[in-house]
Design a protein around this motif. Structure first.
Motif, short mmCIF file in Angstrom:
data_model
loop_
_atom_site.label_atom_id
_atom_site.label_comp_id
_atom_site.label_asym_id
_atom_site.label_seq_id
_atom_site.Cartn_x
_atom_site.Cartn_y
_atom_site.Cartn_z
N ARG A 11 -13.17 4.82 1.36
CA ARG A 11 -14.26 5.62 1.94
C ARG A 11 -15.57 6.21 0.91
N GLU A 12 -16.46 5.92 1.18
CA GLU A 12 -17.59 5.63 0.71
C GLU A 12 -17.30 7.67 0.60
N GLY A 13 -18.21 8.28 -0.78
CA GLY A 13 -18.35 9.61 -1.31
C GLY A 13 -16.92 10.46 -1.16
N TRP A 14 -15.79 9.47 -1.06
CA TRP A 14 -14.07 10.37 -1.51
C TRP A 14 -12.80 10.57 -2.77
N LEU A 15 -12.53 9.74 -2.81
CA LEU A 15 -12.01 9.68 -4.08
C LEU A 15 -12.26 8.10 -4.30
N PRO A 16 -12.17 7.77 -5.05
CA PRO A 16 -12.56 5.92 -5.57
C PRO A 16 -11.31 5.63 -5.39
N TYR A 17 -9.95 5.80 -5.00
CA TYR A 17 -8.33 5.18 -5.41
C TYR A 17 -8.56 4.03 -3.73
N ASP A 18 -7.56 3.39 -4.25
CA ASP A 18 -7.14 2.24 -3.21
C ASP A 18 -6.04 1.92 -3.23
N THR A 19 -5.33 2.97 -3.85
CA THR A 19 -3.77 2.89 -3.26
C THR A 19 -2.94 4.87 -3.29
N GLU A 20 -2.13 4.64 -2.75
CA GLU A 20 -2.01 5.99 -3.23
C GLU A 20 0.15 5.52 -3.11
N GLY A 21 0.88 6.23 -3.68
CA GLY A 21 2.29 6.13 -3.85
C GLY A 21 2.49 6.88 -2.80
N LEU A 22 4.02 7.19 -2.26
CA LEU A 22 4.26 8.34 -1.71
C LEU A 22 5.93 8.63 -1.81
N TRP A 23 6.63 9.37 -2.41
CA TRP A 23 8.18 9.17 -1.94
C TRP A 23 8.55 8.99 -0.79
N ALA A 24 9.14 8.03 -0.38
CA ALA A 24 10.07 8.20 0.41
C ALA A 24 12.24 7.81 0.56
N MET A 25 12.58 7.68 1.13
CA MET A 25 13.79 7.72 1.47
C MET A 25 13.95 6.48 1.92
N PRO A 26 15.22 5.56 1.10
CA PRO A 26 15.76 4.33 1.80
C PRO A 26 16.38 3.94 3.48
N LEU A 27 15.81 3.55 3.97
CA LEU A 27 16.85 3.95 5.28
C LEU A 27 17.46 2.28 5.32
N THR A 28 16.99 1.01 4.88
CA THR A 28 17.72 0.32 5.23
C THR A 28 17.26 -0.78 4.08
N GLU A 29 17.06 -1.93 4.30
CA GLU A 29 16.81 -2.64 3.36
C GLU A 29 15.18 -2.37 2.92
N ASP A 30 14.50 -2.57 4.50
CA ASP A 30 13.31 -2.60 4.30
C ASP A 30 12.43 -1.52 4.84
N GLU A 46 4.35 13.40 6.86
CA GLU A 46 5.47 13.44 5.99
C GLU A 46 6.65 12.60 7.53
N GLY A 47 8.12 11.92 6.62
CA GLY A 47 9.03 11.47 8.22
C GLY A 47 8.70 10.62 8.80
N ASP A 48 7.70 10.14 8.56
CA ASP A 48 7.29 8.74 9.63
C ASP A 48 8.39 7.67 8.60
N VAL A 49 8.72 6.47 9.90
CA VAL A 49 10.08 5.39 9.16
C VAL A 49 8.82 4.79 9.00
N VAL A 50 8.53 4.08 7.67
CA VAL A 50 8.21 2.63 7.81
C VAL A 50 8.45 1.08 6.64
N ARG A 51 8.01 0.59 7.39
CA ARG A 51 8.16 -0.67 6.77
C ARG A 51 7.96 -0.69 5.72
N PHE A 52 8.52 -2.24 4.67
CA PHE A 52 7.50 -2.20 3.31
C PHE A 52 8.14 -3.53 2.87
N ILE A 53 7.86 -4.26 2.16
CA ILE A 53 7.74 -5.46 0.89
C ILE A 53 7.96 -5.09 -0.06
N THR A 54 8.89 -6.04 -1.03
CA THR A 54 9.20 -5.30 -2.03
C THR A 54 8.32 -7.31 -3.16
#
Length: 152
Positions: A11-30, A46-54
């Motif tokens: 976001r303009e005027g905000w921190l200059p990062y374009d990624t963020e790493g969050l800790w997560a507990m794996p539930l399935t392979e993805d 926190e607590g939301d379930v997210v699908r990911f690709i590796t």
């Protein structure tokens, strides 16, 4: 635990990062359950379930939101010239009656991100946050909210 990476447009005027790493507990392979509060990524709590690709280098990249936890993410940045100064601890103290879990970004940027569970006195919390912003104590943003938060 795995590190789950999110990519976004800074976001303009905000921190200059374009990624963020969050800790997560794996539930399935993805899929994984987010295990800490985001400072930069909007739309996840926190607590939301997210699908990911590796990818080939082993990083796990969030690609789809799967299930809401019912939690909200609220970020508070104390106003440097306000009554709390640049104190993240003072922000915690003001919101302590609500029993929120949260994390501070850094001492240079005393941004505090809170996980707000459903039913945590949402109306009173919104009143305090709004009054604190109006009175120059802090700025706050609703990074991930629920219908319960909207209607409180």
């Amino acid at each position: 635990m795995i590190k789950l990476w999110f990519q976004f447009v800074p976001r303009e005027g905000w921190l200059p990062y374009d990624t963020e790493g969050l800790w997560a507990m794996p539930l399935t392979e993805d899929t994984a359950r987010v295990a800490n509060v985001p400072f930069l990524q909007d739309g996840v709590a926190e607590g939301d379930v997210v699908r990911f690709i590796t990818n080939d280098d082993g990083r796990h990249w969030a690609c789809e939101w799967v299930e809401a936890s019912g939690n909200c993410t609220i970020r508070v940045l104390p106003s440097p010239n306000g009554p709390l100064g640049r104190s993240a601890q003072a922000v915690y103290e003001q919101l302590a009656p609500f029993g929120l879990g949260g994390e501070s970004f850094s001492s240079e940027l005393p941004l505090v991100a809170f996980t707000v569970p459903a039913g945590a006195g949402l109306g009173q919390m919104k009143t305090l946050l709004t009054r604190g912003q109006r009175d120059g104590w802090w700025h706050f943003e609703e990074a991930c909210i629920t219908d319960a938060w909207r209607s409180a």
